[in-house]
Motif scaffolding. Structure first.
Motif, PDB file in Angstrom:
ATOM      1  N   ASN A  91      39.621  41.348  16.320  1.00  0.00           N
ATOM      2  CA  ASN A  91      40.556  41.164  15.203  1.00  0.00           C
ATOM      3  C   ASN A  91      41.598  42.270  15.086  1.00  0.00           C
ATOM      4  N   LEU A  92      41.569  43.237  15.973  1.00  0.00           N
ATOM      5  CA  LEU A  92      42.579  44.292  15.958  1.00  0.00           C
ATOM      6  C   LEU A  92      43.797  43.827  16.757  1.00  0.00           C
ATOM      7  N   HIS A  93      44.957  43.803  16.135  1.00  0.00           N
ATOM      8  CA  HIS A  93      46.148  43.247  16.782  1.00  0.00           C
ATOM      9  C   HIS A  93      46.580  44.020  18.028  1.00  0.00           C
ATOM     10  N   TYR A  94      46.229  45.275  18.116  1.00  0.00           N
ATOM     11  CA  TYR A  94      46.662  46.082  19.252  1.00  0.00           C
ATOM     12  C   TYR A  94      45.674  46.052  20.428  1.00  0.00           C
ATOM     13  N   VAL A  95      44.541  45.401  20.278  1.00  0.00           N
ATOM     14  CA  VAL A  95      43.594  45.267  21.384  1.00  0.00           C
ATOM     15  C   VAL A  95      44.050  44.092  22.233  1.00  0.00           C
ATOM     16  N   LYS A  96      44.380  44.354  23.479  1.00  0.00           N
ATOM     17  CA  LYS A  96      44.930  43.325  24.364  1.00  0.00           C
ATOM     18  C   LYS A  96      43.854  42.605  25.161  1.00  0.00           C
ATOM     19  N   ARG A  97      42.753  43.289  25.472  1.00  0.00           N
ATOM     20  CA  ARG A  97      41.724  42.689  26.315  1.00  0.00           C
ATOM     21  C   ARG A  97      40.389  43.358  26.025  1.00  0.00           C
ATOM     22  N   ILE A  98      39.333  42.554  25.951  1.00  0.00           N
ATOM     23  CA  ILE A  98      37.984  43.074  25.753  1.00  0.00           C
ATOM     24  C   ILE A  98      37.135  42.635  26.932  1.00  0.00           C
ATOM     25  N   GLU A  99      36.557  43.595  27.633  1.00  0.00           N
ATOM     26  CA  GLU A  99      35.653  43.310  28.734  1.00  0.00           C
ATOM     27  C   GLU A  99      34.269  43.756  28.305  1.00  0.00           C
ATOM     28  N   THR A 100      33.305  42.862  28.431  1.00  0.00           N
ATOM     29  CA  THR A 100      31.931  43.219  28.088  1.00  0.00           C
ATOM     30  C   THR A 100      31.056  43.096  29.312  1.00  0.00           C
ATOM     31  N   ASP A 101      29.858  43.610  29.213  1.00  0.00           N
ATOM     32  CA  ASP A 101      28.941  43.512  30.341  1.00  0.00           C
ATOM     33  C   ASP A 101      28.406  42.101  30.503  1.00  0.00           C
ATOM     34  N   GLU A 102      28.730  41.208  29.608  1.00  0.00           N
ATOM     35  CA  GLU A 102      28.290  39.823  29.693  1.00  0.00           C
ATOM     36  C   GLU A 102      29.181  38.992  30.610  1.00  0.00           C
ATOM     37  N   GLU A 103      30.413  39.366  30.804  1.00  0.00           N
ATOM     38  CA  GLU A 103      31.347  38.571  31.584  1.00  0.00           C
ATOM     39  C   GLU A 103      30.942  38.400  33.052  1.00  0.00           C
ATOM     40  N   PRO A 104      30.497  39.449  33.743  1.00  0.00           N
ATOM     41  CA  PRO A 104      30.097  39.226  35.132  1.00  0.00           C
ATOM     42  C   PRO A 104      28.947  38.236  35.257  1.00  0.00           C
ATOM     43  N   ILE A 105      28.061  38.217  34.276  1.00  0.00           N
ATOM     44  CA  ILE A 105      26.954  37.270  34.314  1.00  0.00           C
ATOM     45  C   ILE A 105      27.497  35.853  34.246  1.00  0.00           C
ATOM     46  N   ASN A 106      28.459  35.612  33.359  1.00  0.00           N
ATOM     47  CA  ASN A 106      29.060  34.283  33.250  1.00  0.00           C
ATOM     48  C   ASN A 106      29.747  33.891  34.549  1.00  0.00           C
TER      49      ASN A 106
END
Length: 71
Positions: free
Chosen positions: A22-37
């Motif tokens: 919800n922060l307007h200045y955050v452009k991308r969020i990478e989590t440790d869950e993405e590689p699993i997906n």
């Protein structure tokens, strides 16, 4: 653009991710869950490719009975 690594407890993880989204200045969020997906999707694609090869007669499979006997 800059990046940061944040280590956070499991209890606050989901709350923090929602906050960051919800922060307007955050452009991308990478989590440790993405590689699993990504791994799951690749495995599904490989399985579908094997089904296509089987239907074309280019791949032999074992019967369900033989498979269960091996277990």
């Amino acid at each position: 653009m800059r990046q940061a690594t944040i280590y956070i407890t499991d209890n606050e993880y989901s709350h923090f991710i929602e906050l960051a989204k919800n922060l307007h200045y955050v452009k991308r969020i990478e989590t440790d869950e993405e590689p699993i997906n990504d791994t799951i999707l690749e495995n599904i694609k490989a399985g579908l490719e094997e089904v296509k090869l089987f239907k074309k007669g280019k791949l032999k499979t074992t019967s369900a009975k033989d498979f269960l006997d091996e277990l």
